[in-house]
Scaffold this motif. Structure first.
Motif, mmCIF file in Angstrom:
data_model
loop_
_atom_site.group_PDB
_atom_site.id
_atom_site.type_symbol
_atom_site.label_atom_id
_atom_site.label_comp_id
_atom_site.label_asym_id
_atom_site.label_seq_id
_atom_site.Cartn_x
_atom_site.Cartn_y
_atom_site.Cartn_z
ATOM 1 N N ALA A 132 0.673 -1.112 -0.081
ATOM 2 C CA ALA A 132 -0.020 0.013 0.044
ATOM 3 C C ALA A 132 0.846 1.258 0.021
ATOM 4 O O ALA A 132 0.556 2.003 -0.876
ATOM 5 C CB ALA A 132 -1.000 0.203 1.296
ATOM 6 N N VAL A 133 1.966 1.161 0.757
ATOM 7 C CA VAL A 133 2.854 2.303 0.901
ATOM 8 C C VAL A 133 3.316 2.529 -0.626
ATOM 9 O O VAL A 133 3.699 3.709 -1.103
ATOM 10 C CB VAL A 133 3.868 2.039 2.044
ATOM 11 C CG1 VAL A 133 4.966 3.108 1.862
ATOM 12 C CG2 VAL A 133 3.195 2.317 3.475
ATOM 13 N N ALA A 134 3.963 1.578 -1.230
ATOM 14 C CA ALA A 134 4.347 1.778 -2.401
ATOM 15 C C ALA A 134 3.505 2.184 -3.592
ATOM 16 O O ALA A 134 3.890 3.267 -4.341
ATOM 17 C CB ALA A 134 5.051 0.240 -2.798
ATOM 18 N N MET A 135 2.172 1.831 -3.605
ATOM 19 C CA MET A 135 1.259 2.280 -4.463
ATOM 20 C C MET A 135 0.860 3.833 -3.975
ATOM 21 O O MET A 135 0.573 4.381 -4.902
ATOM 22 C CB MET A 135 -0.135 1.578 -4.389
ATOM 23 C CG MET A 135 0.336 0.077 -4.821
ATOM 24 S SD MET A 135 0.720 0.058 -6.660
ATOM 25 C CE MET A 135 2.556 -0.099 -6.552
ATOM 26 N N VAL A 136 1.036 4.284 -2.801
ATOM 27 C CA VAL A 136 0.781 5.600 -2.447
ATOM 28 C C VAL A 136 2.018 6.374 -2.945
ATOM 29 O O VAL A 136 1.712 7.317 -3.396
ATOM 30 C CB VAL A 136 0.594 5.867 -0.684
ATOM 31 C CG1 VAL A 136 0.771 7.159 -0.390
ATOM 32 C CG2 VAL A 136 -0.513 5.084 -0.212
ATOM 33 N N GLY A 137 3.230 6.014 -3.020
ATOM 34 C CA GLY A 137 4.414 6.396 -3.512
ATOM 35 C C GLY A 137 4.284 6.698 -5.052
ATOM 36 O O GLY A 137 4.482 8.045 -5.501
ATOM 37 N N VAL A 138 3.536 5.925 -5.639
ATOM 38 C CA VAL A 138 3.652 5.959 -7.230
ATOM 39 C C VAL A 138 2.311 7.057 -7.462
ATOM 40 O O VAL A 138 2.587 7.984 -8.159
ATOM 41 C CB VAL A 138 3.066 4.701 -7.789
ATOM 42 C CG1 VAL A 138 2.823 5.067 -9.187
ATOM 43 C CG2 VAL A 138 4.194 3.729 -7.698
ATOM 44 N N PHE A 139 1.180 7.013 -6.807
ATOM 45 C CA PHE A 139 0.003 7.763 -7.018
ATOM 46 C C PHE A 139 0.344 9.034 -6.467
ATOM 47 O O PHE A 139 -0.003 10.263 -7.281
ATOM 48 C CB PHE A 139 -1.215 7.238 -6.435
ATOM 49 C CG PHE A 139 -2.597 8.015 -6.819
ATOM 50 C CD1 PHE A 139 -2.963 8.274 -8.099
ATOM 51 C CD2 PHE A 139 -3.053 8.654 -5.744
ATOM 52 C CE1 PHE A 139 -4.169 8.897 -8.281
ATOM 53 C CE2 PHE A 139 -4.101 9.636 -6.041
ATOM 54 C CZ PHE A 139 -4.403 9.739 -7.351
ATOM 55 N N GLY A 140 0.966 9.190 -5.271
ATOM 56 C CA GLY A 140 1.390 10.514 -4.661
ATOM 57 C C GLY A 140 2.229 11.252 -5.569
ATOM 58 O O GLY A 140 2.173 12.552 -5.656
#
Length: 265
Positions: free
Chosen positions: A84-92
């Motif tokens: 989830a953190v990695a996906m937040v990093g991409v979308f953020g």
């Protein structure tokens, strides 16, 4: 920065139940830094190999899917949480870039905008829960506030990194040095000056984003743009492997709000 006092003066351990997010130990900060670099590199790579609109939509779908999976776990599971953190990093990263590229806002304005958004999230979280400590994230509502803050910090950190490296013309390598020094401030404040642990944690959390993003940009960008020229694809792969290794080495037992561990279900 472990076991901080809440802003209300109560120990974070006063809340019952399993804590749904990790304790901010050394492993947490190393993995967090790797996730920020991964998010920056994957975002850059995706918009190069596919239409930007499609890349943003795909990033949003992956972000929602990973976050939904995390929320359904109702406890801290390393692989689920860090995905989830990695996906937040991409979308953020994409969210910050959209504000600058599509809307045409200067980096200083977009950074200020996301700073206001983050402050709004913290204010709402405090008014509803009375505690911003990660050790108190034991319910779905608190976890939703937590993730709203995380998304905002990623967008803010991305904008800050772009502001120093591009907007102010410092370049990627000097930006790495600048934010690496800046991140020492909350550490010293907490350890030596008795800063509130919650404040110090979120201060450092914001700054890890521009550090990691600047590292990814420095490695991935062409030499003509101030980078090393490795390429965003290879940088993405490299940091993905680093994150997989780090997560694989993490303990699996979830913590309770009292700081103990409970058996994994």
């Amino acid at each position: 920065m472990t076991r901080p006092w809440s802003a209300s003066g109560k120990r974070a351990g006063d809340h019952a139940g399993s804590v749904r997010v990790p304790s901010p130990d050394v492993g947490f900060w190393v993995t967090k830094a790797a996730s920020t670099a991964l998010g920056e590199a994957v975002s850059d790579f995706s918009i190069r190999v596919m239409p930007p609109v499609l890349a943003v939509l795909l990033g949003f779908v992956c972000f929602v899917g990973a976050l939904t999976w995390q929320l359904r776990r109702r406890r801290y599971v390393p692989a689920t949480y860090w995905l989830a953190v990695a996906m937040v990093g991409v979308f953020g990263t994409m969210a910050a870039d959209v504000v600058h590229v599509v809307l045409g806002l200067p980096y200083a304005v977009s950074a200020s905008l996301y700073g206001v958004v983050l402050a709004g999230v913290f204010l709402a979280w405090w008014r509803v829960e009375g505690d911003l400590s990660v050790h108190a994230v034991t319910t779905t509502r608190r976890e939703l506030f937590y993730w709203a803050a995380v998304v905002s910090t990623f967008a803010l950190g991305t904008a800050l990194g772009d502001l120093t490296a591009v907007g102010l013309g410092l370049g990627y390598l000097p930006s790495i040095g600048l934010f690496a020094v800046a991140i020492v401030v909350p550490v010293v404040g907490y350890r030596l000056l008795r800063w509130n642990g919650v404040f110090a944690f979120w201060f450092a959390y914001v700054l890890t984003r521009p550090v990691g993003a600047s590292v990814a940009d420095w490695l991935g960008k062409p030499v003509t743009e101030g980078g090393v020229g490795v390429g965003s694809g290879w940088v993405s792969l490299g940091f993905a492997v680093v994150m997989i290794v780090l997560v694989a080495l993490m303990p699996r037992a979830p913590r309770t709000a009292e700081g103990t561990v409970s058996p994994t279900r």
